[in-house]
Design an enzyme around this catalytic site. Structure first.
Site, PDB file in Angstrom:
ATOM      1  N   GLU A  43       1.259  -5.301  11.355  1.00 50.26           N
ATOM      2  CA  GLU A  43       0.651  -3.971  11.242  1.00 50.26           C
ATOM      3  C   GLU A  43       1.314  -3.045  12.260  1.00 50.26           C
ATOM      4  O   GLU A  43       1.085  -3.168  13.463  1.00 50.26           O
ATOM      5  CB  GLU A  43      -0.852  -4.035  11.502  1.00 50.26           C
ATOM      6  CG  GLU A  43      -1.664  -4.638  10.374  1.00 50.26           C
ATOM      7  CD  GLU A  43      -2.094  -3.594   9.320  1.00 50.26           C
ATOM      8  OE1 GLU A  43      -1.803  -2.391   9.505  1.00 50.26           O
ATOM      9  OE2 GLU A  43      -2.731  -4.011   8.331  1.00 50.26           O
ATOM     10  N   HIS A  90       0.862  -1.187   0.000  1.00 48.15           N
ATOM     11  CA  HIS A  90       0.000   0.000   0.000  1.00 48.15           C
ATOM     12  C   HIS A  90       0.897   1.235   0.000  1.00 48.15           C
ATOM     13  O   HIS A  90       1.684   1.418   0.935  1.00 48.15           O
ATOM     14  CB  HIS A  90      -0.920  -0.001   1.230  1.00 48.15           C
ATOM     15  CG  HIS A  90      -1.953  -1.084   1.185  1.00 48.15           C
ATOM     16  ND1 HIS A  90      -2.276  -1.856   2.277  1.00 48.15           N
ATOM     17  CD2 HIS A  90      -2.721  -1.514   0.153  1.00 48.15           C
ATOM     18  CE1 HIS A  90      -3.227  -2.723   1.911  1.00 48.15           C
ATOM     19  NE2 HIS A  90      -3.505  -2.540   0.634  1.00 48.15           N
ATOM     20  N   HIS A 125       2.626  -3.734   7.136  1.00 49.73           N
ATOM     21  CA  HIS A 125       1.627  -2.705   6.852  1.00 49.73           C
ATOM     22  C   HIS A 125       1.579  -1.726   8.033  1.00 49.73           C
ATOM     23  O   HIS A 125       2.274  -1.887   9.032  1.00 49.73           O
ATOM     24  CB  HIS A 125       0.234  -3.347   6.713  1.00 49.73           C
ATOM     25  CG  HIS A 125       0.030  -4.175   5.477  1.00 49.73           C
ATOM     26  ND1 HIS A 125      -0.776  -3.777   4.447  1.00 49.73           N
ATOM     27  CD2 HIS A 125       0.525  -5.392   5.121  1.00 49.73           C
ATOM     28  CE1 HIS A 125      -0.775  -4.703   3.495  1.00 49.73           C
ATOM     29  NE2 HIS A 125       0.002  -5.703   3.883  1.00 49.73           N
ATOM     30  N   GLU A 178       1.612   3.558   3.005  1.00 45.58           N
ATOM     31  CA  GLU A 178       2.234   3.017   4.214  1.00 45.58           C
ATOM     32  C   GLU A 178       3.762   3.035   4.117  1.00 45.58           C
ATOM     33  O   GLU A 178       4.440   2.021   4.353  1.00 45.58           O
ATOM     34  CB  GLU A 178       1.688   1.605   4.481  1.00 45.58           C
ATOM     35  CG  GLU A 178       0.176   1.646   4.732  1.00 45.58           C
ATOM     36  CD  GLU A 178      -0.514   0.291   4.657  1.00 45.58           C
ATOM     37  OE1 GLU A 178       0.173  -0.744   4.578  1.00 45.58           O
ATOM     38  OE2 GLU A 178      -1.757   0.269   4.659  1.00 45.58           O
TER      39      GLU A 178
HETATM   40 ZN   LIG Z   1      -1.753  -1.944   4.274  1.00 41.25          ZN
END
Ligand SMILES: [Zn+2]
Length: 243
Positions: free
Chosen positions: A215, A55, A162, A58
């Site tokens: 994350e 992404h 992420h 990020e």
């Molecule tokens: Zn992500």
């Protein structure tokens, strides 16, 4: 965890400004940028594939893992490291790639859907921003190249990095997930609580490849270089359980 724990075999801070490993190119992004992977020295087994910034919004994941990579000696590297799986998105500041495709919904899985994947403008907002999952599963060059890389390297496990949900998404209840959680205080979860059709995690599971999603929390890059990068440095040196 103390930052001085492996002082004897880390790169002095004055010398951490540059990456010391020369990456291999494993593909080309939609806008023509090289897709790059940093690999262990010849002959050293790869314990994990670690990839960041699928992404483009990020980039903290890129900085945290790059800082870890710059902290270890090149000869210590035991992981394959992709610092930006979606370099076009990182440069444009968009979640998707240059074609507006959400690359974590474009994997060739049994549940891939042409439905437009929603995401949040901010964590406080509903999921009301739409992207594309691509014209067909695996259509995007960044996904095809990363899939081929993972198949070719055939590493025992994969870590996708992420932000900013502050958890370890560990569907396999793995030793690696517990290792991360113990060192960071991040909670382990079996899933993120909303459907993720065509995601990397589903692709990996369907192919029997252990993977976890790390994350990062909602903290500044400055803070996380101090707290999370040392954990990744240990992972990159091969100190974590394989899966
Ligand atoms: Zn992500």
């Amino acid at each position: 965890m103390t930052s001085g724990q492996h002082e004897h075999d880390t790169v002095p801070r004055a010398e951490r400004g540059v990456l010391r490993t020369t990456p291999d190119t494993y593909g080309t992004s939609r806008n023509g940028l090289p897709l790059q992977v940093h690999l262990p020295p010849d002959g050293a087994a790869i314990r994990h594939v670690v990839f960041c910034a699928i992404h483009g919004t990020e980039p903290d994941s890129t900085v945290i893992v790059s800082s870890a990579l710059r902290s270890i000696l090149p000869g210590q590297l035991r992981c394959a490291v992709v610092l930006a799986a979606n370099p076009d998105g990182v440069l444009m500041g968009t979640r998707g790639n240059a074609a507006g495709v959400e690359l974590n919904r474009n994997w060739p899985t049994s549940d891939w859907s042409a439905e437009q994947p929603p995401h949040r403008w901010t964590l406080e907002d509903p999921q009301d921003v739409r992207l594309s999952s691509g014209p067909e599963p695996g259509s995007e060059p960044e996904v095809g190249a990363l899939r081929d890389l993972i198949e070719r390297l055939d590493a025992p496990s994969i870590v996708s990095v992420h932000s900013p949900l502050a958890c370890v998404d560990d569907p396999g209840d793995s030793k690696l997930g517990r290792w991360f959680s113990e060192r960071t205080g991040l909670e382990r979860m079996a899933d993120v609580g909303y459907p993720t059709l065509g995601s990397f995690g589903t692709w990996a599971r369907e192919r029997g490849r252990p993977s976890i999603t790390y994350e990062l929390p909602r903290e500044s890059i400055n803070e996380m270089v101090g707290t999370h990068s040392p954990v990744f440095a240990a992972l990159l040196r091969g100190e974590a359980p394989i899966d």
